[in-house]
Design a protein around this motif. Structure first.
Motif, PDB file in Angstrom:
ATOM      1  N   PRO A  41       8.227  26.417  89.282  1.00 39.99           N
ATOM      2  CA  PRO A  41       7.594  25.142  89.729  1.00 39.99           C
ATOM      3  C   PRO A  41       6.673  25.534  90.927  1.00 39.99           C
ATOM      4  CG  PRO A  41       9.773  24.761  89.524  1.00 39.99           C
ATOM      5  CD  PRO A  41       9.619  26.177  89.392  1.00 39.99           C
ATOM      6  N   THR A  42       5.483  24.526  91.031  1.00 38.01           N
ATOM      7  CA  THR A  42       4.660  24.466  92.269  1.00 38.01           C
ATOM      8  C   THR A  42       4.515  23.254  92.841  1.00 38.01           C
ATOM      9  OG1 THR A  42       2.881  23.666  90.626  1.00 38.01           O
ATOM     10  CG2 THR A  42       3.126  26.042  91.036  1.00 38.01           C
ATOM     11  N   SER A  43       5.676  22.217  92.764  1.00 40.26           N
ATOM     12  CA  SER A  43       5.712  20.922  93.316  1.00 40.26           C
ATOM     13  C   SER A  43       7.193  20.805  93.284  1.00 40.26           C
ATOM     14  CB  SER A  43       4.867  19.925  92.817  1.00 40.26           C
ATOM     15  OG  SER A  43       5.204  19.632  91.469  1.00 40.26           O
ATOM     16  N   PHE A  44       7.559  19.741  94.294  1.00 37.55           N
ATOM     17  CA  PHE A  44       8.932  19.381  94.429  1.00 37.55           C
ATOM     18  C   PHE A  44       9.189  17.746  94.810  1.00 37.55           C
ATOM     19  CE2 PHE A  44       8.905  20.814  98.538  1.00 37.55           C
ATOM     20  CZ  PHE A  44       9.839  19.846  99.046  1.00 37.55           C
ATOM     21  N   THR A  45       9.864  17.120  94.416  1.00 38.07           N
ATOM     22  CA  THR A  45      10.207  15.906  95.391  1.00 38.07           C
ATOM     23  C   THR A  45      11.771  15.945  95.344  1.00 38.07           C
ATOM     24  OG1 THR A  45       8.630  14.588  94.040  1.00 38.07           O
ATOM     25  CG2 THR A  45      10.345  13.287  94.826  1.00 38.07           C
ATOM     26  N   HIS A  46      12.148  15.454  96.712  1.00 36.34           N
ATOM     27  CA  HIS A  46      13.600  15.486  97.235  1.00 36.34           C
ATOM     28  C   HIS A  46      13.723  14.044  97.744  1.00 36.34           C
ATOM     29  CE1 HIS A  46      17.353  16.193  98.926  1.00 36.34           C
ATOM     30  NE2 HIS A  46      16.998  15.757  99.891  1.00 36.34           N
ATOM     31  N   TRP A  47      14.761  13.318  97.121  1.00 36.19           N
ATOM     32  CA  TRP A  47      15.194  12.177  97.784  1.00 36.19           C
ATOM     33  C   TRP A  47      16.288  12.302  98.488  1.00 36.19           C
ATOM     34  CZ3 TRP A  47      12.290   7.757  96.839  1.00 36.19           C
ATOM     35  CH2 TRP A  47      11.485   7.802  95.871  1.00 36.19           C
ATOM     36  N   HIS A  48      16.250  11.701  99.909  1.00 33.18           N
ATOM     37  CA  HIS A  48      17.170  12.012 100.986  1.00 33.18           C
ATOM     38  C   HIS A  48      18.482  11.387 100.753  1.00 33.18           C
ATOM     39  CE1 HIS A  48      18.597  13.126 104.850  1.00 33.18           C
ATOM     40  NE2 HIS A  48      18.384  11.974 105.499  1.00 33.18           N
ATOM     41  N   ASP A  49      18.873  10.622  99.881  1.00 32.61           N
ATOM     42  CA  ASP A  49      19.853  10.216  99.590  1.00 32.61           C
ATOM     43  C   ASP A  49      20.714  11.265  98.747  1.00 32.61           C
ATOM     44  OD1 ASP A  49      18.625   9.755  97.207  1.00 32.61           O
ATOM     45  OD2 ASP A  49      19.616   7.636  97.192  1.00 32.61           O
ATOM     46  N   GLU A  50      20.071  12.409  98.374  1.00 30.35           N
ATOM     47  CA  GLU A  50      20.658  13.468  97.291  1.00 30.35           C
ATOM     48  C   GLU A  50      20.975  14.754  98.660  1.00 30.35           C
ATOM     49  OE1 GLU A  50      18.424  14.029  94.322  1.00 30.35           O
ATOM     50  OE2 GLU A  50      19.085  12.418  93.282  1.00 30.35           O
ATOM     51  N   SER A  51      20.608  14.464  99.984  1.00 27.80           N
ATOM     52  CA  SER A  51      20.780  15.783 100.851  1.00 27.80           C
ATOM     53  C   SER A  51      22.236  16.057 101.052  1.00 27.80           C
ATOM     54  CB  SER A  51      20.412  15.235 102.256  1.00 27.80           C
ATOM     55  OG  SER A  51      18.682  14.959 102.131  1.00 27.80           O
ATOM     56  N   ILE A  52      22.533  17.384 101.223  1.00 28.51           N
ATOM     57  CA  ILE A  52      23.852  17.730 101.704  1.00 28.51           C
ATOM     58  C   ILE A  52      23.834  17.831 103.068  1.00 28.51           C
ATOM     59  CG2 ILE A  52      25.398  19.616 101.561  1.00 28.51           C
ATOM     60  CD1 ILE A  52      23.912  20.315  98.932  1.00 28.51           C
ATOM     61  N   ILE A  53      24.917  17.215 103.654  1.00 25.79           N
ATOM     62  CA  ILE A  53      25.106  16.920 105.069  1.00 25.79           C
ATOM     63  C   ILE A  53      25.912  18.494 105.694  1.00 25.79           C
ATOM     64  CG2 ILE A  53      26.324  15.825 107.120  1.00 25.79           C
ATOM     65  CD1 ILE A  53      24.029  14.257 105.665  1.00 25.79           C
TER      66      ILE A  53
END
Length: 182
Positions: A49-61
């Motif tokens: 992939p040459t792009s991504f989107t990450h939603w912060h509520d899916e972050s690992i603490i």
């Protein structure tokens, strides 16, 4: 022809490049990837992939308190995501599969008078230490940074909140999403 993972009834403990998995893409092309590369997230054919989107509520603490939604009408989408209560050692991460190259990286964040400063690490190496979310009033902003991904594969993005603007009253790091593209 595929080489079996089991050879003469004895299962291999460590995969190597002789173990292959066949695949067929949606466009009908076929190929193969070694089991070792598949398990490590590295493709054998060079298509990443040459792009991504990450939603912060899916972050690992990694350290600090759990994530909660900060519902504020002045934020884009009407909400941000924060570790609550905040601390000067909050840390979170996510991973994205990316091709090698130069990327524009964006962070949709909530600026305000009680915000911290984040440092971005990519694969454990400091990329930017200036993600300062301080502003006199609460609003959504997009922080833009440039990054270089040196090799294709799975990459870890980590943000450590370890400082705050001298005018800030706290260490909140309000983020909704991060995205990047070549």
């Amino acid at each position: 022809m595929l080489k079996q993972i089991k050879d003469l009834g004895t299962e291999k403990i460590i995969p190597d490049d002789t173990d292959v998995i066949a695949f067929q893409q949606t466009d009908g092309l076929t190929g193969h990837i070694s089991r070792a590369n598949f398990l490590s997230g590295i493709s054998g054919d060079g298509d990443y992939p040459t792009s991504f989107t990450h939603w912060h509520d899916e972050s690992i603490i990694l350290s600090g308190n759990s994530l909660i939604y900060d519902i504020t009408p002045s934020y884009t989408y009407g909400l941000g995501v924060i570790q609550h209560p905040p601390s000067s050692s909050d840390s979170f991460k996510w991973s994205s599969l990316l091709d090698a190259g130069n990327y524009g990286l964006n962070f949709l964040v909530g600026a305000g008078s009680n915000r911290g400063i984040g440092s971005l690490y990519i694969n454990g190496i400091l990329a930017h230490n200036d993600l300062d979310l301080y502003a006199p009033s609460t609003s959504s902003i997009i922080l833009k940074r440039n990054i270089t991904i040196n090799n294709a594969g799975l990459h870890e993005f980590k943000i450590n909140v370890s400082d705050k603007n001298i005018s800030s009253s706290n260490y909140y790091f309000v983020m909704t999403k991060a995205w990047g593209s070549k």
